[in-house]
Design a protein around this motif. Sequence first.
Motif, PDB file in Angstrom:
ATOM      1  N   TYR A 121       0.839  -1.192   0.000  1.00 50.09           N
ATOM      2  CA  TYR A 121       0.000   0.000   0.000  1.00 50.09           C
ATOM      3  C   TYR A 121       0.884   1.256   0.000  1.00 50.09           C
ATOM      4  O   TYR A 121       2.005   1.236   0.505  1.00 50.09           O
ATOM      5  N   THR A 122       0.328   2.331  -0.555  1.00 47.91           N
ATOM      6  CA  THR A 122       1.027   3.619  -0.595  1.00 47.91           C
ATOM      7  C   THR A 122       0.268   4.616   0.267  1.00 47.91           C
ATOM      8  O   THR A 122      -0.938   4.829   0.067  1.00 47.91           O
ATOM      9  N   LEU A 123       0.957   5.212   1.221  1.00 42.99           N
ATOM     10  CA  LEU A 123       0.367   6.184   2.132  1.00 42.99           C
ATOM     11  C   LEU A 123       0.910   7.571   1.784  1.00 42.99           C
ATOM     12  O   LEU A 123       2.097   7.836   1.920  1.00 42.99           O
ATOM     13  N   VAL A 157       3.737   2.283  10.794  1.00 44.84           N
ATOM     14  CA  VAL A 157       3.137   2.169   9.457  1.00 44.84           C
ATOM     15  C   VAL A 157       4.162   2.222   8.325  1.00 44.84           C
ATOM     16  O   VAL A 157       3.789   2.088   7.155  1.00 44.84           O
ATOM     17  N   PHE A 162       3.589   0.047   4.577  1.00 50.94           N
ATOM     18  CA  PHE A 162       3.201   1.136   3.690  1.00 50.94           C
ATOM     19  C   PHE A 162       4.437   1.795   3.077  1.00 50.94           C
ATOM     20  O   PHE A 162       5.474   1.929   3.725  1.00 50.94           O
ATOM     21  N   GLU A 163       4.267   2.208   1.844  1.00 49.88           N
ATOM     22  CA  GLU A 163       5.226   3.081   1.169  1.00 49.88           C
ATOM     23  C   GLU A 163       4.798   4.517   1.500  1.00 49.88           C
ATOM     24  O   GLU A 163       3.780   4.999   1.011  1.00 49.88           O
ATOM     25  N   LYS A 217      -4.778   0.946  -4.072  1.00 50.22           N
ATOM     26  CA  LYS A 217      -3.873   0.697  -2.938  1.00 50.22           C
ATOM     27  C   LYS A 217      -3.292   1.995  -2.373  1.00 50.22           C
ATOM     28  O   LYS A 217      -2.306   1.955  -1.641  1.00 50.22           O
ATOM     29  N   LEU A 257      -4.448   2.184  10.347  1.00 50.98           N
ATOM     30  CA  LEU A 257      -3.739   1.792   9.136  1.00 50.98           C
ATOM     31  C   LEU A 257      -3.144   0.392   9.258  1.00 50.98           C
ATOM     32  O   LEU A 257      -3.135  -0.367   8.274  1.00 50.98           O
ATOM     33  N   SER A 261      -4.022  -2.672   6.826  1.00 51.32           N
ATOM     34  CA  SER A 261      -2.957  -3.368   6.108  1.00 51.32           C
ATOM     35  C   SER A 261      -2.962  -4.864   6.411  1.00 51.32           C
ATOM     36  O   SER A 261      -2.804  -5.692   5.504  1.00 51.32           O
TER      37      SER A 261
END
Length: 323
Positions: A121-123, A157, A162-163, A217, A257, A261
């Motif tokens: 996932y990208t945050l 996170v 997460f990215e 995502k 988050l 995830s």
Amino acid sequence: MKEAVPASTTPVKDGQSDQSSGDKKEKDSKWSGRNAWKYGLLLLGGWATVTTGVLINIWGAPAIDPEGNEIKDEFSDMSFLQAYLKRALKEFHQYKQMLKDPSRDKLLPDPLQYPYMQPPYTLVMEMTGVLVHPDWTYGTGWRFKKRPGLDYFLQQVGPPLFEIVIYTSEQGYNADPILNNLDPNGYVMYRLYRDATRYVEGHHVKDLSCLNRDLSKVIIIDWNKASTKLQEENRFLLKRWTGADDDRTLIDLANFLRTLSMSGIEDVRTVLQYYSEFEDPIGAFRENQRLLQEEQEKQVRLLEEKEKKKKSTPWMPSLFSRR
């Protein structure tokens, strides 16, 4: 004894000196007072004319190949003046559009490939109002105050879950040193600044379609509706942090988050759409967690009571057992 001869023997008529000084004052008054704005406009108009001429000469000139020959375009068959004006106008519109659009089509590089690990996932996060708050005091002047729980949040996170991408409308030369202090461990993988935004109706808007990522995502955390209006289904809006020391939003956000995830959800937009209906989405998440915990505890009690009841039931011989 002869009298001393003055240095200038030219006779001065009465009133001549007064007249010359008056002429000088009249000349000076032309450049000041009521006439000053006229001369100012005249100079400004001349400067604008010269500047426009220079730009038309530069932008309106036809392209030249390496051998010095003119490259024909859609304006080549027009008259000299018309062709220069058309080219200059086209160049101006392209320059204007360049200022409005993100600086590049792909704001992030392609996802990492094996053997490197790309977070699923990208945050995407705003910096000001979410992670820091600009604060001013007599003692320190302007400084950026770090939000409580930020270190915990990044640790919980960050990769591999997460990215993390900082996407802010702040200028890079202002935001870069702040982020260097906020993230000494390098949890933030990428930083995007004002040049990466899209200027729409007076706002610097973050266009997630330019991220080079699957939007199913991508989650964007922000407080400003205007800056996230292009992809509303991907946003998770918080209240703007104003510097309160007892704030624990980032801790609750980290728990939210991590839960999302760990669930391995295919499209985060379904979850974000559900929580967007609440005025306080973090509060709604806390309440759902509380209800879930109560339900789990209830199920555990029921199982314990069932086991206890089973153990307390006396053994009864079968009526049909053999003698």
